[in-house]
Design a protein around this motif. Structure first.
Motif, PDB file in Angstrom:
ATOM      1  N   LEU A  84       0.845  -1.182   0.000  1.00  0.00           N
ATOM      2  CA  LEU A  84       0.000   0.000   0.000  1.00  0.00           C
ATOM      3  C   LEU A  84       0.879   1.230   0.000  1.00  0.00           C
ATOM      4  CD1 LEU A  84      -1.607   0.852   3.436  1.00  0.00           C
ATOM      5  CD2 LEU A  84      -0.027  -1.031   3.247  1.00  0.00           C
ATOM      6  N   PHE A 158      -9.031   1.291  -0.418  1.00  0.00           N
ATOM      7  CA  PHE A 158      -9.594   0.920   0.880  1.00  0.00           C
ATOM      8  C   PHE A 158     -10.840   1.765   1.124  1.00  0.00           C
ATOM      9  CE2 PHE A 158      -4.870   0.394   1.485  1.00  0.00           C
ATOM     10  CZ  PHE A 158      -4.882  -0.970   1.231  1.00  0.00           C
ATOM     11  N   ARG A 172     -14.206  10.219  12.295  1.00  0.00           N
ATOM     12  CA  ARG A 172     -14.360   9.532  11.009  1.00  0.00           C
ATOM     13  C   ARG A 172     -15.789   9.543  10.477  1.00  0.00           C
ATOM     14  NH1 ARG A 172     -10.004   4.665  10.343  1.00  0.00           N
ATOM     15  NH2 ARG A 172     -10.219   5.295   8.168  1.00  0.00           N
ATOM     16  N   LYS A 211     -15.245  -1.325   4.603  1.00  0.00           N
ATOM     17  CA  LYS A 211     -14.577  -1.284   5.905  1.00  0.00           C
ATOM     18  C   LYS A 211     -15.413  -0.483   6.885  1.00  0.00           C
ATOM     19  CE  LYS A 211     -11.566   2.733   5.005  1.00  0.00           C
ATOM     20  NZ  LYS A 211     -10.243   3.184   4.632  1.00  0.00           N
ATOM     21  N   HIS A 212     -15.214  -0.644   8.174  1.00  0.00           N
ATOM     22  CA  HIS A 212     -14.310  -1.524   8.915  1.00  0.00           C
ATOM     23  C   HIS A 212     -15.200  -2.531   9.599  1.00  0.00           C
ATOM     24  CE1 HIS A 212     -12.392   2.475   8.614  1.00  0.00           C
ATOM     25  NE2 HIS A 212     -11.285   1.815   8.466  1.00  0.00           N
ATOM     26  N   MET A 255     -12.292  -4.962   4.838  1.00  0.00           N
ATOM     27  CA  MET A 255     -11.255  -4.681   5.840  1.00  0.00           C
ATOM     28  C   MET A 255     -11.917  -4.788   7.206  1.00  0.00           C
ATOM     29  SD  MET A 255      -9.018  -1.195   6.548  1.00  0.00           S
ATOM     30  CE  MET A 255      -8.205  -1.155   4.952  1.00  0.00           C
ATOM     31  N   PHE A 258     -10.103  -1.938  14.022  1.00  0.00           N
ATOM     32  CA  PHE A 258      -9.213  -1.894  15.178  1.00  0.00           C
ATOM     33  C   PHE A 258      -9.927  -2.310  16.465  1.00  0.00           C
ATOM     34  CE2 PHE A 258      -7.377   1.734  12.612  1.00  0.00           C
ATOM     35  CZ  PHE A 258      -6.188   1.105  12.320  1.00  0.00           C
ATOM     36  N   ASP A 290      -6.970  -4.260   9.341  1.00  0.00           N
ATOM     37  CA  ASP A 290      -6.625  -2.843   9.335  1.00  0.00           C
ATOM     38  C   ASP A 290      -5.152  -2.741   9.745  1.00  0.00           C
ATOM     39  OD1 ASP A 290      -6.692  -0.150   9.030  1.00  0.00           O
ATOM     40  OD2 ASP A 290      -8.441   0.190  10.275  1.00  0.00           O
ATOM     41  N   TRP A 291      -4.613  -1.549   9.626  1.00  0.00           N
ATOM     42  CA  TRP A 291      -3.171  -1.336   9.846  1.00  0.00           C
ATOM     43  C   TRP A 291      -2.759  -1.890  11.218  1.00  0.00           C
ATOM     44  CZ3 TRP A 291       0.252   1.777   6.696  1.00  0.00           C
ATOM     45  CH2 TRP A 291       1.511   1.982   7.268  1.00  0.00           C
ATOM     46  N   MET A 322      -2.049  -6.483   7.202  1.00  0.00           N
ATOM     47  CA  MET A 322      -1.511  -5.172   6.848  1.00  0.00           C
ATOM     48  C   MET A 322      -0.543  -4.719   7.934  1.00  0.00           C
ATOM     49  SD  MET A 322      -3.433  -1.453   6.376  1.00  0.00           S
ATOM     50  CE  MET A 322      -4.489  -1.806   5.005  1.00  0.00           C
ATOM     51  N   TRP A 431      -8.135  12.685   4.188  1.00  0.00           N
ATOM     52  CA  TRP A 431      -8.051  11.531   3.266  1.00  0.00           C
ATOM     53  C   TRP A 431      -8.073  12.031   1.830  1.00  0.00           C
ATOM     54  CZ3 TRP A 431      -6.299   7.231   5.050  1.00  0.00           C
ATOM     55  CH2 TRP A 431      -6.697   6.735   6.298  1.00  0.00           C
ATOM     56  N   GLU A 512      -9.429  10.277  10.593  1.00  0.00           N
ATOM     57  CA  GLU A 512      -8.952   9.287  11.564  1.00  0.00           C
ATOM     58  C   GLU A 512      -8.219   9.959  12.722  1.00  0.00           C
ATOM     59  OE1 GLU A 512      -6.691   6.009   9.967  1.00  0.00           O
ATOM     60  OE2 GLU A 512      -6.282   5.235  11.969  1.00  0.00           O
TER      61      GLU A 512
END
Ligand code: BGC
Length: 759
Positions: A84, A158, A172, A211-212, A255, A258, A290-291, A322, A431, A512
Motif C-alpha cells: 500500500l 480501501f 471519522r 470497511k471496517h 477490511m 481496530f 486494518d493497519w 496489513m 483523506w 482518523e
C-alpha cells in the motif's frame, strides 16, 4: 407454436450463456488451483503479507536502512503479496517488476491505497456526498476516482467506509454516509459499483474494500479506536446492513477494524468473518486487516504475543496482514507446530489470488501502470466538472430567513470573511490521496468568478483557525488569542450589504484520530461572528465542516446557513453556484445536528423508551435532559430549498397486507414556489408492537425528484417484507404481523402519517 419455438431458442441461449459463465468461473478456479498447487507454504504466507511503501520505489533502496533493504529482498523472494501507499505508474511498475521478475512464481503484487473521495481530483467528503441523497453521484465520483487511481498503478482502494456513524465526536463520521443503515446501504452499493464497474479487469476500474468490519463507529464516547459495546440487535439492524449491501454489489474485499466488540477484537472474530461474511453472505473475496490490527490483538489483551495474535486472526478469517508482520513471522511456525491447519492459509491465499486474477494482473501485471494515461487522464476538465456537480448537490441549506439567498449577482457590496473564506486547502478534506495541497477553488475565488463587475468584494480573514501543524498525523493547535484580524473583518462587514462568513472546521479536524469532546466552532470563530453581528445582521454563514457541529447561537442569529462540508477541488465554484441561485440547493442531512455535545450520540431512529418525552416540561421523571431539549438542532433528513414543497396526505392502496404481500404508499408533492427544485421525498416506518422494541422511525425509502415551479408530482413507494421485517438479536430476519405506521415527508420530523396492518 411459433411462440414455443422462440421460447426453446431463448432457453437454449440461456443455457449456453450459463455454461459459458460456468466455464469462465472454472477457468478462474482452475488457474488459481494450479497456482496454489505449485506454491510452497512460505509462498502462500507471502501472499498474505502486506507492507507499506518505505521508500520512493523508483529510487535506490536506502543502504543505511536495514528495514528497507530487507523489504527489497522480501519482494524478490515472493514474501510480499501486496503493497500500500506506492504511488504513481512508474513506482508501481518498478515494484511490480521487482516481484514479477525475481520471485520464483512471479505472482504480481496488488497495490492498495486509500482513495476515499477522489485521487487527484477531490470530490466532497463522503458524508457530504451522502447529503445529496443521490447515490448516482457517489457512483460517479467513485468512477472518476477509480480511473485516476487505476492509471497511476493502483488496483485497489480501501473504500468505501460503510460504518454507520451516530456520534459527531468521532472524527471519522466524515468518511461514511451518516447515521442511517438504509441510506448508508444505498451509498455503499453505489460506491462499490462506481469503483469496480462491471469488470474488475478493466484498466480503469479498481477493487473496492468495505470497511471496517464491524462496529468501529460505535467506539465508546466517540473516541477513535475505543472499545465497542453494542448489543446484537444493534449489530444486525444498524451496523451490518451496509456491509451486506456491498456484498450484494460484488465488493472484492473487506477490511476489518481496530475495535473489539463486547471484548472480542473483530480482527479475530470467526463469527463476523467466517460464519457471516464468508458463510451466510457467500462473500468470495478476501479480508485485509486494518493497519496492524492483528498486532493490536495483543495490545487489546486478547493474545499473549504476536504469534498468538496471528493464530487468532487467521482462525478468525483475516486473510491479509496489513503491516503487523504477524503472518510472515509466525504462520509457518504455527503450521509446523500443528496449531494452525495449513488449509486455512491455502484458503486465504486462494481468496487473494482470485481477486488478482479478476483484476487481470496475471494476464498483464503492468496493466494499471500507464505513464501516458497517467498524464492525460488526471485532473481533467471533465473530472473537475463532475466534482463541481457533485459538490453543489451535496450542500444543505439549513436556514434562509427573509429569503436572503439566493443572492443577486448584481448585489453591490459583498464581504467575504472568515478563516475559511480564502482557504484553498480545507475544502480538499481529509483523506485527500494525491490532491495537490492548496489546490481547491476557495469561496473567495468562487464568489469573484460568479459576480459581475459592478459588485464590490471585500475580503478579510478575520482570524486564523489554527496556528499549529496541519497534516494527517499531528494534533492541531487552534488560535485562541490572536484577534488582530477582527478589525478589518468588522470594517468589511460594516461596508457591505451582505456578509458571507466562512467558518467551521479545518479539514484536519475530522478524519482518523480526530475525535473531539467539544463540537462547537473552535478558536475565535464564534467571537468573530458576534463582532460582525454587531455591525451587520445580514450574515450568510458558509459552514465548512467534516462532522455535525453544535452551533446554537449561530443557528439563532445568522440570517442564512449553508452547510457546504469539505466540498472538494471545485468547492468555491460549487458554493457560489448555490449562493447565487445557479443551483437550487437540494441536500438533506444524512446525520442529526445536535444542540450540544452532551446530546451525542443523537440520531433519529431511537427507541421510544418506557418513558418517552412530550408529557410535561416540568416533570422530570421521563427520559429527558433537564438542561436542554431532547430534540436536535437540525434533524436527520432536513434541508431547505429556494422553493417550497407541499405534501398531500398519504394514500395507501390497502389497509391490510399479508406477510408476502405489498402495499403501495403514495403522496403528491407540489412545488408552490416560483423556482424549479429537487426534493428528497423520504419514507419512514414504525413497527408499533414487536417482540423487540423497534425505533420510532426507520427510513425505508427515498426518492429525489425534480419538480418544476407550479407542478405537482405523485411519488409512490412499495413496502414488502424486505422493508417491514427486522433482525432478531440472533441474526435471524423476522417479519412480525401487527400495526405499522408509515410516514412520508421532506425530513424525518415534518411528515404525513398513515397506518396499516400486517396479518
Ligand atoms: C485506517 C484504514 C486505512 C488504513 C490504511 C488505517 O489507519 O483505519 O481505514 O485504510 O489505515 O491506510
Amino acid at each position: 407454436m411459433r411462440n414455443l419455438n422462440w421460447l426453446m431458442l431463448l432457453l437454449a441461449l440461456l443455457l449456453v450463456s450459463c455454461s459459458q459463465k460456468q466455464q469462465q468461473l472454472s477457468e478462474e478456479d482452475q488457474f488459481v488451483e494450479d497456482l496454489l498447487a505449485k506454491m510452497t507454504l512460505a509462498e502462500k504466507v507471502g501472499q498474505l503479507n502486506q507492507y507499506t511503501s518505505r521508500w520512493e520505489m523508483t529510487g535506490p533502496a536506502p543502504k543505511d536502512n536495514a528495514g528497507a533493504q530487507d523489504l527489497l529482498e522480501q519482494l524478490k523472494a515472493g514474501s510480499v503479496g501486496s503493497m500500500l501507499n506506492v504511488n504513481g505508474a512508474e513506482a508501481t511498475r518498478k515494484a511490480q517488476q521487482t516481484v514479477v521478475e525475481n520471485s520464483r512464481l512471479g505472482i504480481p503484487l496488488i497495490f492498495g491505497y486509500d482513495v476515499i473521495h477522489g485521487y487527484k481530483t477531490m470530490f466532497p467528503i463522503p458524508l457530504a456526498e451522502a447529503a445529496s441523497w443521490n447515490p448516482e453521484l457517489a457512483r460517479l465520483s467513485s468512477e472518476v476516482a477509480a480511473k485516476e487511481a487505476a492509471v497511476s498503478g493502483i488496483n485497489w482502494t480501501f473504500a468505501p467506509m460503510v460504518d454507520v456513524g451516530r456520534d459527531a465526536r468521532w472524527g471519522r463520521v466524515m468518511e461514511g454516509a451518516g447515521e442511517d443503515p438504509y441510506l448508508g446501504s444505498a451509498f455503499a452499493k453505489a460506491r462499490v459499483e462506481g469503483f469496480q464497474g462491471d469488470d474488475l479487469g478493466n484498466e480503469f476500474t479498481i477493487a473496492a474494500c468495505a470497511k471496517h468490519f464491524a462496529g468501529y463507529a460505535f467506539s465508546e464516547s466517540g473516541r477513535d479506536y475505543n472499545s465497542v459495546e453494542i448489543g446484537n440487535e444493534t449489530l444486525h439492524n444498524i451496523v451490518l446492513p451496509p456491509f451486506k449491501a456491498t456484498v450484494e454489489g460484488n465488493v472484492a474485499t473487506f477490511m476489518n477494524g481496530f475495535n473489539t466488540i463486547n471484548g472480542l477484537p473483530v480482527t479475530a472474530s470467526g463469527y463476523l468473518q467466517r460464519d457471516l461474511l464468508k458463510g451466510e453472505w457467500n462473500f468470495d473475496g478476501f479480508v485485509v486487516s486494518d493497519w496492524n490490527s492483528i498486532g493490536e490483538i495483543e495490545t487489546h489483551g486478547a493474545a499473549a504475543d504476536l504469534k498468538e495474535s496471528a493464530e487468532r486472526a487467521i482462525k478468525g478469517g483475516s486473510d491479509m496482514d496489513m503491516e503487523a508482520r504477524a503472518y510472515i513471522n509466525h504462520l509457518e511456525e504455527l503450521v509446523i507446530e500443528g496449531k494452525v491447519d495449513e488449509e486455512l492459509i491455502t484458503e486465504a491465499a486462494r481468496r487473494i489470488l482470485r481477486i488478482k486474477y479478476r483484476l487481470g494482473l496475471f494476464e498483464d501485471p503492468y496493466r494499471y501502470c500507464n505513464v501516458e494515461n497517467e498524464k492525460s487522464m488526471m485532473y481533467t476538465d471533465e473530472h473537475k466538472a463532475a466534482a463541481r456537480k457533485v459538490a453543489r448537490e451535496s450542500m444543505v441549506l439549513l436556514k434562509n430567513d427573509n429569503q436572503i439567498l439566493p443572492l443577486s449577482s448584481e448585489t453591490k457590496r459583498i464581504a467575504v470573511v472568515g478563516p475559511l473564506a480564502n482557504d484553498k486547502d480545507s475544502p480538499l478534506g481529509n483523506w485527500r490521496a494525491k490532491a495537490v495541497s492548496h489546490s481547491a477553488v476557495s469561496l473567495l475565488e468562487g464568489v469573484k468568478a460568479a459576480v459581475g463587475s459592478s459588485t464590490k468584494i471585500k475580503y478579510a480573514e478575520g482570524c486564523q483557525l489554527s496556528i499549529g501543524p496541519r497534516n494527517f498525523t499531528d494534533r492541531m493547535i487552534f488560535n485562541e488569542s490572536d484577534r488582530s484580524g477582527f478589525r478589518a473583518a468588522v470594517k468589511a462587514a460594516r461596508q457591505s450589504d451582505v456578509v458571507l462568513l466562512a467558518i467551521g472546521e479545518d479539514c484536519y479536524q475530522s478524519g482518523e484520530g480526530r475525535s473531539m469532546t467539544d463540537i462547537t466552532l473552535k478558536g475565535l470563530q464564534q467571537e468573530l461572528f458576534d463582532e460582525i453581528y454587531k455591525v451587520n445582521k445580514n450574515i450568510v454563514v458558509v459552514l465548512m465542516t467534516g462532522r455535525p457541529v453544535a452551533i446554537p447561537e449561530i443557528a439563532e442569529k445568522a440570517t442564512a446557513i449553508l452547510e457546504t462540508w469539505h466540498s472538494g477541488t471545485e468547492g468555491g465554484h460549487a458554493i457560489a453556484d448555490v449562493l447565487f441561485g445557479k443551483y437550487n440547493p437540494s441536500g438533506k442531512l444524512p446525520v442529526t445536528f445536535p444542540r450540544n455535545v452532551g446530546q451525542c450520540p443523537i440520531f433519529y431512529n431511537y427507541k421510544n423508551t418506557g418513558r418517552p418525552t412530550g408529557q410535561t416540561d416540568a416533570w422530570v421523571l421521563y427520559s429527558c435532559y433537564n438542561d436542554a431539549p431532547n430534540s436536535p438542532q437540525y434533524p436527520f433528513g432536513y434541508g431547505l430549498s429556494y422553493t417550497q414543497f407541499d405534501y398531500s396526505d398519504i394514500t395507501l392502496d390497502k389497509n391490510t397486507i399479508t406477510k408476502d404481500g405489498k402495499i403501495n404508499v403514495s403522496v403528491s408533492v407540489s412545488n408552490s414556489g416560483s423556482v424549479d427544485g429537487e426534493e428528497v421525498v423520504q419514507l419512514y416506518i414504525q413497527d408499533i408492537a414487536a417482540t423487540y422494541a423497534r425505533p420510532v422511525k426507520e427510513l425505508k425509502g427515498f426518492e429525489k425528484v425534480m419538480i418544476k415551479a407550479g407542478e405537482t408530482k405523485t411519488i409512490s413507494f412499495e413496502l414488502t417484507e424486505k422493508e417491514l421485517g427486522y433482525y432478531f438479536p440472533c441474526g435471524k430476519y423476522v417479519v412480525e404481523p401487527g400495526q405499522f405506521k408509515v410516514f412520508v415527508g421532506g425530513n424525518s420530523v415534518d411528515v404525513k402519517q398513515a397506518q396499516f396492518v400486517m396479518q
